[in-house]
Scaffold this motif. Structure first.
Motif, PDB file in Angstrom:
ATOM      1  N   LEU A   1       0.844  -1.207   0.000  1.00 38.72           N
ATOM      2  CA  LEU A   1       0.000   0.000   0.000  1.00 38.72           C
ATOM      3  C   LEU A   1       0.874   1.250   0.000  1.00 38.72           C
ATOM      4  N   GLN A   2       1.907   1.237   0.820  1.00 44.91           N
ATOM      5  CA  GLN A   2       2.778   2.408   0.868  1.00 44.91           C
ATOM      6  C   GLN A   2       3.440   2.662  -0.491  1.00 44.91           C
ATOM      7  N   GLN A   3       3.911   1.578  -1.132  1.00 45.35           N
ATOM      8  CA  GLN A   3       4.536   1.732  -2.458  1.00 45.35           C
ATOM      9  C   GLN A   3       3.544   2.301  -3.465  1.00 45.35           C
ATOM     10  N   PHE A   4       2.318   1.787  -3.427  1.00 41.45           N
ATOM     11  CA  PHE A   4       1.263   2.237  -4.337  1.00 41.45           C
ATOM     12  C   PHE A   4       1.017   3.741  -4.149  1.00 41.45           C
ATOM     13  N   LEU A   5       0.940   4.171  -2.898  1.00 38.14           N
ATOM     14  CA  LEU A   5       0.680   5.598  -2.622  1.00 38.14           C
ATOM     15  C   LEU A   5       1.874   6.459  -3.025  1.00 38.14           C
ATOM     16  N   THR A   6       3.069   5.951  -2.812  1.00 36.56           N
ATOM     17  CA  THR A   6       4.276   6.696  -3.190  1.00 36.56           C
ATOM     18  C   THR A   6       4.282   6.964  -4.697  1.00 36.56           C
ATOM     19  N   GLN A   7       3.858   5.932  -5.459  1.00 40.91           N
ATOM     20  CA  GLN A   7       3.812   6.109  -6.922  1.00 40.91           C
ATOM     21  C   GLN A   7       2.831   7.196  -7.327  1.00 40.91           C
ATOM     22  N   LEU A   8       1.809   7.411  -6.506  1.00 41.64           N
ATOM     23  CA  LEU A   8       0.825   8.470  -6.795  1.00 41.64           C
ATOM     24  C   LEU A   8       1.226   9.790  -6.139  1.00 41.64           C
ATOM     25  N   ASP A   9       2.478   9.855  -5.644  1.00 49.41           N
ATOM     26  CA  ASP A   9       2.976  11.076  -5.015  1.00 49.41           C
ATOM     27  C   ASP A   9       2.294  11.407  -3.694  1.00 49.41           C
ATOM     28  N   ILE A  10       1.796  10.375  -3.023  1.00 50.75           N
ATOM     29  CA  ILE A  10       1.198  10.587  -1.700  1.00 50.75           C
ATOM     30  C   ILE A  10       2.221  10.121  -0.664  1.00 50.75           C
ATOM     31  N   ALA A  11       2.712  11.069   0.120  1.00 43.13           N
ATOM     32  CA  ALA A  11       3.739  10.731   1.111  1.00 43.13           C
ATOM     33  C   ALA A  11       3.080  10.154   2.366  1.00 43.13           C
ATOM     34  N   THR A  12       3.649   9.076   2.878  1.00 40.13           N
ATOM     35  CA  THR A  12       3.153   8.466   4.115  1.00 40.13           C
ATOM     36  C   THR A  12       4.341   8.229   5.044  1.00 40.13           C
ATOM     37  N   GLY A  13       4.065   7.797   6.264  1.00 38.47           N
ATOM     38  CA  GLY A  13       5.151   7.517   7.204  1.00 38.47           C
ATOM     39  C   GLY A  13       4.908   6.197   7.918  1.00 38.47           C
ATOM     40  N   ILE A  14       5.927   5.695   8.609  1.00 36.39           N
ATOM     41  CA  ILE A  14       5.775   4.490   9.425  1.00 36.39           C
ATOM     42  C   ILE A  14       6.292   4.809  10.826  1.00 36.39           C
ATOM     43  N   HIS A  15       5.418   4.709  11.793  1.00 39.77           N
ATOM     44  CA  HIS A  15       5.780   5.058  13.173  1.00 39.77           C
ATOM     45  C   HIS A  15       5.460   3.902  14.101  1.00 39.77           C
ATOM     46  N   TYR A  16       6.461   2.948  14.234  1.00 44.01           N
ATOM     47  CA  TYR A  16       7.850   3.086  13.801  1.00 44.01           C
ATOM     48  C   TYR A  16       8.254   1.799  13.115  1.00 44.01           C
ATOM     49  N   PRO A  17       9.115   1.838  12.114  1.00 44.72           N
ATOM     50  CA  PRO A  17       9.421   0.628  11.348  1.00 44.72           C
ATOM     51  C   PRO A  17      10.232  -0.407  12.136  1.00 44.72           C
ATOM     52  N   ILE A  18      11.078   0.039  13.041  1.00 39.32           N
ATOM     53  CA  ILE A  18      11.872  -0.896  13.857  1.00 39.32           C
ATOM     54  C   ILE A  18      11.662  -0.520  15.325  1.00 39.32           C
ATOM     55  N   PRO A  19      11.058  -1.395  16.119  1.00 41.34           N
ATOM     56  CA  PRO A  19      10.840  -1.045  17.530  1.00 41.34           C
ATOM     57  C   PRO A  19      12.178  -0.897  18.255  1.00 41.34           C
ATOM     58  N   PRO A  20      12.215  -0.104  19.332  1.00 36.88           N
ATOM     59  CA  PRO A  20      13.490   0.120  20.028  1.00 36.88           C
ATOM     60  C   PRO A  20      14.242  -1.166  20.365  1.00 36.88           C
ATOM     61  N   HIS A  21      13.534  -2.218  20.825  1.00 40.70           N
ATOM     62  CA  HIS A  21      14.259  -3.431  21.254  1.00 40.70           C
ATOM     63  C   HIS A  21      14.900  -4.155  20.081  1.00 40.70           C
ATOM     64  N   ARG A  22      14.503  -3.813  18.846  1.00 39.78           N
ATOM     65  CA  ARG A  22      15.100  -4.425  17.660  1.00 39.78           C
ATOM     66  C   ARG A  22      16.201  -3.557  17.047  1.00 39.78           C
ATOM     67  N   GLN A  23      16.436  -2.405  17.639  1.00 39.81           N
ATOM     68  CA  GLN A  23      17.485  -1.518  17.132  1.00 39.81           C
ATOM     69  C   GLN A  23      18.849  -2.028  17.573  1.00 39.81           C
ATOM     70  N   LEU A  24      19.842  -1.746  16.759  1.00 39.30           N
ATOM     71  CA  LEU A  24      21.218  -2.111  17.095  1.00 39.30           C
ATOM     72  C   LEU A  24      21.610  -1.521  18.458  1.00 39.30           C
ATOM     73  N   ALA A  25      21.087  -0.336  18.725  1.00 37.86           N
ATOM     74  CA  ALA A  25      21.400   0.351  19.985  1.00 37.86           C
ATOM     75  C   ALA A  25      21.043  -0.502  21.202  1.00 37.86           C
ATOM     76  N   TYR A  26      20.059  -1.396  21.045  1.00 33.09           N
ATOM     77  CA  TYR A  26      19.633  -2.234  22.162  1.00 33.09           C
ATOM     78  C   TYR A  26      19.772  -3.723  21.833  1.00 33.09           C
ATOM     79  N   ALA A  27      20.661  -4.018  20.909  1.00 31.89           N
ATOM     80  CA  ALA A  27      20.742  -5.384  20.381  1.00 31.89           C
ATOM     81  C   ALA A  27      20.814  -6.425  21.487  1.00 31.89           C
ATOM     82  N   ASN A  28      19.954  -7.422  21.347  1.00 25.12           N
ATOM     83  CA  ASN A  28      20.007  -8.633  22.167  1.00 25.12           C
ATOM     84  C   ASN A  28      19.796  -8.438  23.664  1.00 25.12           C
ATOM     85  N   SER A  29      19.254  -7.310  24.084  1.00 22.41           N
ATOM     86  CA  SER A  29      19.106  -7.114  25.528  1.00 22.41           C
ATOM     87  C   SER A  29      17.721  -7.472  26.034  1.00 22.41           C
ATOM     88  N   PHE A  30      16.772  -7.751  25.132  1.00 23.72           N
ATOM     89  CA  PHE A  30      15.387  -7.888  25.581  1.00 23.72           C
ATOM     90  C   PHE A  30      14.760  -9.228  25.225  1.00 23.72           C
TER      91      PHE A  30
END
Ligand SMILES: *Cc1c(COP(=O)(O)O)cnc(C)c1O
Length: 365
Positions: free
Chosen positions: A294-323
């Protein structure tokens, strides 16, 4: 079709701003000027708290709240797993341990039914986040906190002006933090944040922490930060603050149109607002298993969207493997399925119809 636009800040306000900047340049009180005191007074009134204190940004505001409550290494802090990473960073940067909690699938906010299972003798604080602009279940959270002698810090960076049971967010916790990052519901022209509280002692301690741990020049009681609200940012906020209510109403009206036009479309889950809460619609977030397509489809029509959030904090490198010991599957599923649609004051019905029409086309094909 932009995702956010500052078009509601019109030419008239721009002129007012430039005039006030010019006056400030002549006056020269760049640090803690009268504009700062004026803003702190107005923002405290908006939040219905006795104290407000400007800070350099929202992350600092959160850290200073934790420091003011004396949260430190060895303490545990309950935080939502589904949040912007700043909520987590504040806890780790004061040396405390993060205890993540999955969201409630209906509201995306912290699932209060899970909090008590995660408390321990080390739990010092809970940081509810009013995610996307929707107040967390503050009555339940304050009850748990009161029962167990724990402090509450609201992270209301996304919810300025939202209310819960008729009362403004930022007034429930013992001490609370917000951000005026430009894209927030009330944003500065750069970084800025604030702390609100009804506790005079906490307010005084936080004020010292913002200013090198000092209440009196060259006398330092605490190892504080340098995190003050710049006069030039306060000046922008003073122009914008009176418009927050009307801007939030425009966001709510836009959300109503989205809800009307997207009801029953595809497998979309639309935001739900529990009775007794007003949503500040910082973001209008829908959920679908077809998110990426859906996001790709909208991007092609020049409709900007966002993802909040694509990687949760516990999956970030900053917190790797701690949870690993926490089951955060629901948080991970949301990260794959949420999509934020264009939302800002001044968005027109035509624009929303275009976005919704395009989404319907996607699901029809
Ligand atoms: C924006 C944001 C912050 C951090 O604010 P900054 O001013 O960017 O430091 C903290 N928490 C949440 C939920 C936010 O959205």
């Amino acid at each position: 079709m932009p995702f956010v636009s500052f078009r509601a800040f019109n030419e008239l306000m721009k002129e007012d701003y430039l005039q006030r900047v010019s006056a400030l340049l002549n006056k020269g009180d760049f640090i803690s000027g009268t504009e700062v005191a004026e803003f702190e007074k107005s923002f405290a009134a908006l939040c219905n708290t006795s104290h407000c204190l400007g800070t350099g940004n929202g992350l600092d505001a959160l850290k200073i709240c934790l420091n003011a409550l004396d949260v430190k290494a060895g303490d545990e802090v309950i935080v939502p797993a589904n949040t912007f990473i700043a909520t987590w960073l504040a806890v780790s940067q004061v040396g405390a341990t993060i205890i993540p909690v999955n969201p409630d699938p209906a509201t995306y906010n912290i699932d209060v039914s899970q909090i008590e299972n995660l408390l321990s003798a080390k739990t010092k604080a809970i940081i509810p986040v009013h995610l996307y602009g929707l107040p967390a279940d503050m009555a339940a959270i304050m009850e748990i906190a009161h029962k167990h002698g724990i402090s509450v810090i609201e992270d209301f960076a996304q919810a300025q002006g939202a209310t819960y049971k008729g009362r403004a967010v930022g007034s429930f916790g013992h001490i609370n933090a917000t951000s005026f990052y430009p894209a927030k519901n009330i944003g500065a022209f750069g970084d800025a944040g604030a702390i609100t509280t009804n506790d005079k002692a906490l307010a005084e301690k936080a004020a010292m922490l913002c200013n090198y741990g000092s209440a009196q020049k060259y006398v330092h009681q605490l190892q504080g930060y340098n995190s003050r609200l710049d006069t030039i940012q306060a000046l922008a906020l003073n122009i914008k603050l009176p418009l927050l209510g009307q801007w939030n109403e425009q966001r709510i009206a836009a959300a109503d149109i989205y809800a009307l036009l997207l009801h029953g479309v595809g497998d979309l889950t639309l935001p739900s607002v529990p009775a007794g809460s007003t949503h500040a619609f910082h973001l209008y977030v829908v959920r679908t298993t077809q998110r990426d397509k859906l996001q790709q489809f909208l991007t092609q029509l020049d409709i900007a969207t966002g993802i909040h959030y694509p990687i949760p904090p516990h999956r970030q490198l900053a917190y790797a493997n701690s949870f690993g010991k926490f089951d955060l599957t629901l948080t991970e599923t949301l990260a794959d399925e949420v999509l934020s649609l264009p939302m800002f004051p001044g968005i027109t019905a035509d624009e929303i119809e275009y976005v919704c029409g395009s989404i319907k086309k996607f699901f029809a094909s």
